[in-house]
Design a protein around this motif. Structure first.
Motif, PDB file in Angstrom:
ATOM      1  N   SER A  23      -6.385   0.038 -24.678  1.00 65.33           N
ATOM      2  CA  SER A  23      -5.863  -1.198 -25.268  1.00 65.33           C
ATOM      3  C   SER A  23      -6.545  -2.439 -24.729  1.00 65.33           C
ATOM      4  CB  SER A  23      -4.351  -1.301 -25.036  1.00 65.33           C
ATOM      5  OG  SER A  23      -3.668  -0.260 -25.707  1.00 65.33           O
ATOM      6  N   VAL A  24      -6.909  -2.430 -23.446  1.00 66.70           N
ATOM      7  CA  VAL A  24      -7.544  -3.616 -22.850  1.00 66.70           C
ATOM      8  C   VAL A  24      -9.066  -3.489 -22.783  1.00 66.70           C
ATOM      9  CG1 VAL A  24      -5.486  -4.201 -21.520  1.00 66.70           C
ATOM     10  CG2 VAL A  24      -7.234  -2.752 -20.485  1.00 66.70           C
ATOM     11  N   GLY A  25      -9.602  -2.361 -23.306  1.00 65.63           N
ATOM     12  CA  GLY A  25     -11.045  -2.193 -23.383  1.00 65.63           C
ATOM     13  C   GLY A  25     -11.729  -1.946 -22.056  1.00 65.63           C
ATOM     14  N   LEU A  26     -11.100  -1.137 -21.201  1.00 65.80           N
ATOM     15  CA  LEU A  26     -11.669  -0.848 -19.886  1.00 65.80           C
ATOM     16  C   LEU A  26     -11.848   0.649 -19.694  1.00 65.80           C
ATOM     17  CD1 LEU A  26      -9.552  -3.185 -17.574  1.00 65.80           C
ATOM     18  CD2 LEU A  26     -11.911  -3.545 -18.299  1.00 65.80           C
ATOM     19  N   ALA A  27     -12.772   1.001 -18.805  1.00 63.06           N
ATOM     20  CA  ALA A  27     -12.900   2.391 -18.393  1.00 63.06           C
ATOM     21  C   ALA A  27     -11.642   2.787 -17.626  1.00 63.06           C
ATOM     22  CB  ALA A  27     -14.129   2.567 -17.505  1.00 63.06           C
ATOM     23  N   LYS A  28     -11.288   4.070 -17.690  1.00 67.13           N
ATOM     24  CA  LYS A  28     -10.060   4.520 -17.039  1.00 67.13           C
ATOM     25  C   LYS A  28     -10.092   4.263 -15.538  1.00 67.13           C
ATOM     26  CE  LYS A  28      -8.206   8.442 -18.184  1.00 67.13           C
ATOM     27  NZ  LYS A  28      -8.033   9.882 -18.544  1.00 67.13           N
ATOM     28  N   GLY A  29     -11.238   4.436 -14.920  1.00 69.54           N
ATOM     29  CA  GLY A  29     -11.344   4.207 -13.481  1.00 69.54           C
ATOM     30  C   GLY A  29     -11.079   2.757 -13.106  1.00 69.54           C
ATOM     31  N   THR A  30     -11.621   1.840 -13.901  1.00 71.96           N
ATOM     32  CA  THR A  30     -11.404   0.408 -13.658  1.00 71.96           C
ATOM     33  C   THR A  30      -9.938   0.036 -13.874  1.00 71.96           C
ATOM     34  OG1 THR A  30     -13.656  -0.071 -14.398  1.00 71.96           O
ATOM     35  CG2 THR A  30     -12.109  -1.918 -14.317  1.00 71.96           C
ATOM     36  N   ALA A  31      -9.380   0.548 -14.973  1.00 75.13           N
ATOM     37  CA  ALA A  31      -7.975   0.264 -15.269  1.00 75.13           C
ATOM     38  C   ALA A  31      -7.066   0.812 -14.178  1.00 75.13           C
ATOM     39  CB  ALA A  31      -7.593   0.864 -16.625  1.00 75.13           C
ATOM     40  N   HIS A  32      -7.391   2.000 -13.689  1.00 71.57           N
ATOM     41  CA  HIS A  32      -6.565   2.614 -12.654  1.00 71.57           C
ATOM     42  C   HIS A  32      -6.599   1.793 -11.366  1.00 71.57           C
ATOM     43  CE1 HIS A  32      -5.648   5.666  -9.460  1.00 71.57           C
ATOM     44  NE2 HIS A  32      -4.620   5.827 -10.269  1.00 71.57           N
ATOM     45  N   GLY A  33      -7.759   1.264 -11.033  1.00 68.98           N
ATOM     46  CA  GLY A  33      -7.873   0.445  -9.827  1.00 68.98           C
ATOM     47  C   GLY A  33      -7.012  -0.810  -9.907  1.00 68.98           C
ATOM     48  N   ILE A  34      -7.013  -1.447 -11.065  1.00 71.51           N
ATOM     49  CA  ILE A  34      -6.201  -2.664 -11.247  1.00 71.51           C
ATOM     50  C   ILE A  34      -4.717  -2.313 -11.211  1.00 71.51           C
ATOM     51  CG2 ILE A  34      -5.623  -4.529 -12.842  1.00 71.51           C
ATOM     52  CD1 ILE A  34      -8.542  -4.396 -13.825  1.00 71.51           C
ATOM     53  N   LEU A  35      -4.349  -1.228 -11.891  1.00 66.36           N
ATOM     54  CA  LEU A  35      -2.945  -0.805 -11.898  1.00 66.36           C
ATOM     55  C   LEU A  35      -2.466  -0.451 -10.496  1.00 66.36           C
ATOM     56  CD1 LEU A  35      -2.928   1.372 -15.130  1.00 66.36           C
ATOM     57  CD2 LEU A  35      -1.575  -0.706 -14.764  1.00 66.36           C
ATOM     58  N   ARG A  36      -3.329   0.180  -9.722  1.00 64.45           N
ATOM     59  CA  ARG A  36      -2.961   0.541  -8.351  1.00 64.45           C
ATOM     60  C   ARG A  36      -2.670  -0.706  -7.516  1.00 64.45           C
ATOM     61  NH1 ARG A  36      -6.965   3.694  -7.427  1.00 64.45           N
ATOM     62  NH2 ARG A  36      -8.232   2.217  -6.236  1.00 64.45           N
ATOM     63  N   THR A  37      -3.486  -1.754  -7.718  1.00 68.58           N
ATOM     64  CA  THR A  37      -3.268  -3.011  -7.007  1.00 68.58           C
ATOM     65  C   THR A  37      -1.973  -3.675  -7.457  1.00 68.58           C
ATOM     66  OG1 THR A  37      -5.650  -3.352  -6.782  1.00 68.58           O
ATOM     67  CG2 THR A  37      -4.247  -5.283  -6.496  1.00 68.58           C
ATOM     68  N   LEU A  38      -1.739  -3.710  -8.765  1.00 69.36           N
ATOM     69  CA  LEU A  38      -0.502  -4.297  -9.292  1.00 69.36           C
ATOM     70  C   LEU A  38       0.719  -3.527  -8.792  1.00 69.36           C
ATOM     71  CD1 LEU A  38      -1.587  -4.998 -12.987  1.00 69.36           C
ATOM     72  CD2 LEU A  38      -1.144  -6.705 -11.207  1.00 69.36           C
ATOM     73  N   GLN A  39       0.565  -2.218  -8.682  1.00 65.77           N
ATOM     74  CA  GLN A  39       1.677  -1.399  -8.190  1.00 65.77           C
ATOM     75  C   GLN A  39       1.960  -1.705  -6.721  1.00 65.77           C
ATOM     76  OE1 GLN A  39       0.982   2.791  -8.701  1.00 65.77           O
ATOM     77  NE2 GLN A  39       2.997   3.379  -7.933  1.00 65.77           N
ATOM     78  N   ALA A  40       0.911  -1.866  -5.929  1.00 63.58           N
ATOM     79  CA  ALA A  40       1.087  -2.174  -4.503  1.00 63.58           C
ATOM     80  C   ALA A  40       1.789  -3.512  -4.299  1.00 63.58           C
ATOM     81  CB  ALA A  40      -0.275  -2.189  -3.806  1.00 63.58           C
ATOM     82  N   GLU A  41       1.612  -4.444  -5.239  1.00 63.02           N
ATOM     83  CA  GLU A  41       2.239  -5.759  -5.143  1.00 63.02           C
ATOM     84  C   GLU A  41       3.616  -5.804  -5.795  1.00 63.02           C
ATOM     85  OE1 GLU A  41       1.122  -8.278  -3.405  1.00 63.02           O
ATOM     86  OE2 GLU A  41      -0.640  -7.113  -2.793  1.00 63.02           O
ATOM     87  N   GLY A  42       4.033  -4.693  -6.401  1.00 62.27           N
ATOM     88  CA  GLY A  42       5.356  -4.634  -7.013  1.00 62.27           C
ATOM     89  C   GLY A  42       5.419  -5.131  -8.439  1.00 62.27           C
ATOM     90  N   PHE A  43       4.252  -5.480  -9.035  1.00 62.24           N
ATOM     91  CA  PHE A  43       4.246  -5.997 -10.396  1.00 62.24           C
ATOM     92  C   PHE A  43       4.299  -4.878 -11.437  1.00 62.24           C
ATOM     93  CE2 PHE A  43       1.734  -9.574  -8.342  1.00 62.24           C
ATOM     94  CZ  PHE A  43       2.855 -10.361  -8.188  1.00 62.24           C
ATOM     95  N   VAL A  44       3.923  -3.686 -11.024  1.00 64.48           N
ATOM     96  CA  VAL A  44       3.920  -2.515 -11.906  1.00 64.48           C
ATOM     97  C   VAL A  44       4.539  -1.346 -11.154  1.00 64.48           C
ATOM     98  CG1 VAL A  44       2.384  -0.756 -12.894  1.00 64.48           C
ATOM     99  CG2 VAL A  44       1.981  -3.163 -13.384  1.00 64.48           C
ATOM    100  N   GLU A  45       5.263  -0.497 -11.874  1.00 64.59           N
ATOM    101  CA  GLU A  45       5.826   0.720 -11.295  1.00 64.59           C
ATOM    102  C   GLU A  45       5.320   1.922 -12.080  1.00 64.59           C
ATOM    103  OE1 GLU A  45      10.012   0.194 -11.513  1.00 64.59           O
ATOM    104  OE2 GLU A  45      10.078  -1.378  -9.978  1.00 64.59           O
ATOM    105  N   GLN A  46       5.153   3.045 -11.389  1.00 63.21           N
ATOM    106  CA  GLN A  46       4.702   4.271 -12.036  1.00 63.21           C
ATOM    107  C   GLN A  46       5.791   5.324 -11.944  1.00 63.21           C
ATOM    108  OE1 GLN A  46       1.326   6.302 -10.245  1.00 63.21           O
ATOM    109  NE2 GLN A  46       0.646   7.070 -12.238  1.00 63.21           N
ATOM    110  N   ASP A  47       6.124   5.903 -13.078  1.00 64.54           N
ATOM    111  CA  ASP A  47       7.133   6.957 -13.102  1.00 64.54           C
ATOM    112  C   ASP A  47       6.581   8.204 -12.422  1.00 64.54           C
ATOM    113  OD1 ASP A  47       9.741   8.055 -14.260  1.00 64.54           O
ATOM    114  OD2 ASP A  47       8.259   9.480 -15.040  1.00 64.54           O
ATOM    115  N   ALA A  48       7.324   8.729 -11.456  1.00 58.60           N
ATOM    116  CA  ALA A  48       6.837   9.854 -10.659  1.00 58.60           C
ATOM    117  C   ALA A  48       6.666  11.118 -11.483  1.00 58.60           C
ATOM    118  CB  ALA A  48       7.800  10.105  -9.499  1.00 58.60           C
ATOM    119  N   THR A  49       7.465  11.286 -12.517  1.00 56.60           N
ATOM    120  CA  THR A  49       7.411  12.508 -13.322  1.00 56.60           C
ATOM    121  C   THR A  49       6.316  12.461 -14.378  1.00 56.60           C
ATOM    122  OG1 THR A  49       9.795  12.826 -13.009  1.00 56.60           O
ATOM    123  CG2 THR A  49       8.738  14.040 -14.812  1.00 56.60           C
ATOM    124  N   SER A  50       6.299  11.379 -15.165  1.00 58.51           N
ATOM    125  CA  SER A  50       5.356  11.293 -16.286  1.00 58.51           C
ATOM    126  C   SER A  50       4.029  10.643 -15.913  1.00 58.51           C
ATOM    127  CB  SER A  50       5.982  10.507 -17.438  1.00 58.51           C
ATOM    128  OG  SER A  50       6.162   9.142 -17.065  1.00 58.51           O
TER     129      SER A  50
END
Length: 254
Positions: A33-60
């Motif tokens: 959706s944002v036009g990024l490689a999965k690796g790049t997107a994952h890195g940004i999401l990991r940072t957002l998750q560490a800051e509490g802006f994003v959460e990841q469901d443990a199951t899905s």
């Protein structure tokens, strides 16, 4: 002209995507959706998750917005604006109930009183604006803990001090109280924080139905609970007041 920081633009795009789409999205969906490689997107999401802006469901493994955004949203809805929206309604509530009315918001592991309307009689009273109340025992705190995930975490992980013999300190019992609060839309404090004092509170929501504060009627237990239970008209009045303020800040009718 200064250039925009690309990584921040990408992070903002992801947050907007999560805010406007399905409740949870997978890594592939977000990256596409944002036009990024999965690796790049994952890195940004990991940072957002560490800051509490994003959460990841443990199951899905799917992502959703995090609780830290709720805290920032509450800050954006400035306390002074919330107070100004509530002024007329809380004045009316104090007048109709004959009791004190408090407006509270989550702040530093507790409830900050941002507005206090005195009981409309000639008794001597102390202004409580700026005072802090506990999350686990007060009516305001229970309502905020029931609806606000940040307040819930702080109440669960914090020290649930035993103020009176009625104070609920056990985790399982406290969670049951929060479930009941969500089911009926209001919370009570009958001598759980102060001997001889009772209160009933209801949540204020913004246009996204996110909790931004709570309103409570507070008074002597013999007046609020003459038969051992909170007077039903007080429960109805505080709920209607909270709904009115919620509508004023864009929540719509509910």
């Amino acid at each position: 002209m200064a250039k925009n920081i690309q990584s921040l633009e990408r992070a903002a795009a992801m947050l907007r995507l999560l805010a406007g789409g399905e409740r949870r999205l997978g890594l592939s969906e977000i990256a596409s959706s944002v036009g990024l490689a999965k690796g790049t997107a994952h890195g940004i999401l990991r940072t957002l998750q560490a800051e509490g802006f994003v959460e990841q469901d443990a199951t899905s493994g799917r992502y959703q917005l995090g609780a830290e955004l709720l805290r920032l949203g509450n800050s954006y809805l400035d306390v002074h604006e919330l107070r100004s929206r509530a002024l007329v309604w809380t004045d009316d509530l104090a007048r109709s109930s004959g009791e004190s009315v408090h407006l509270g918001v989550v702040h530093q592991q507790g409830v900050l009183i941002v507005h206090h309307v005195f009981r409309p009689d000639d008794s001597r009273q102390v202004l409580e604006v700026g005072a802090m109340q506990p999350l686990h025992s007060t009516a305001l705190g229970k309502v905020l803990s029931a609806y606000d995930p940040v307040a819930h975490t702080e109440a669960v992980e914090g020290d649930r001090k035993d103020f009176t013999p009625r104070t609920i300190t056990g985790l399982a019992e406290f969670e049951s109280v929060l479930e009941l609060t969500r089911a009926r839309g209001w919370a009570a404090d009958i001598e759980e924080t102060w001997e001889g004092v009772a209160a009933v509170a209801a949540p204020i929501h913004d246009r996204r139905r996110m909790p931004v504060g709570a309103i409570a009627i507070t008074g002597a237990v013999e007046r609020l609970c003459p038969a051992g239970e909170l007077r039903s008209e007080l429960v109805a009045a505080v709920r209607e007041c909270a709904r009115a303020v919620s509508r004023d800040i864009g929540a719509g009718r509910f």
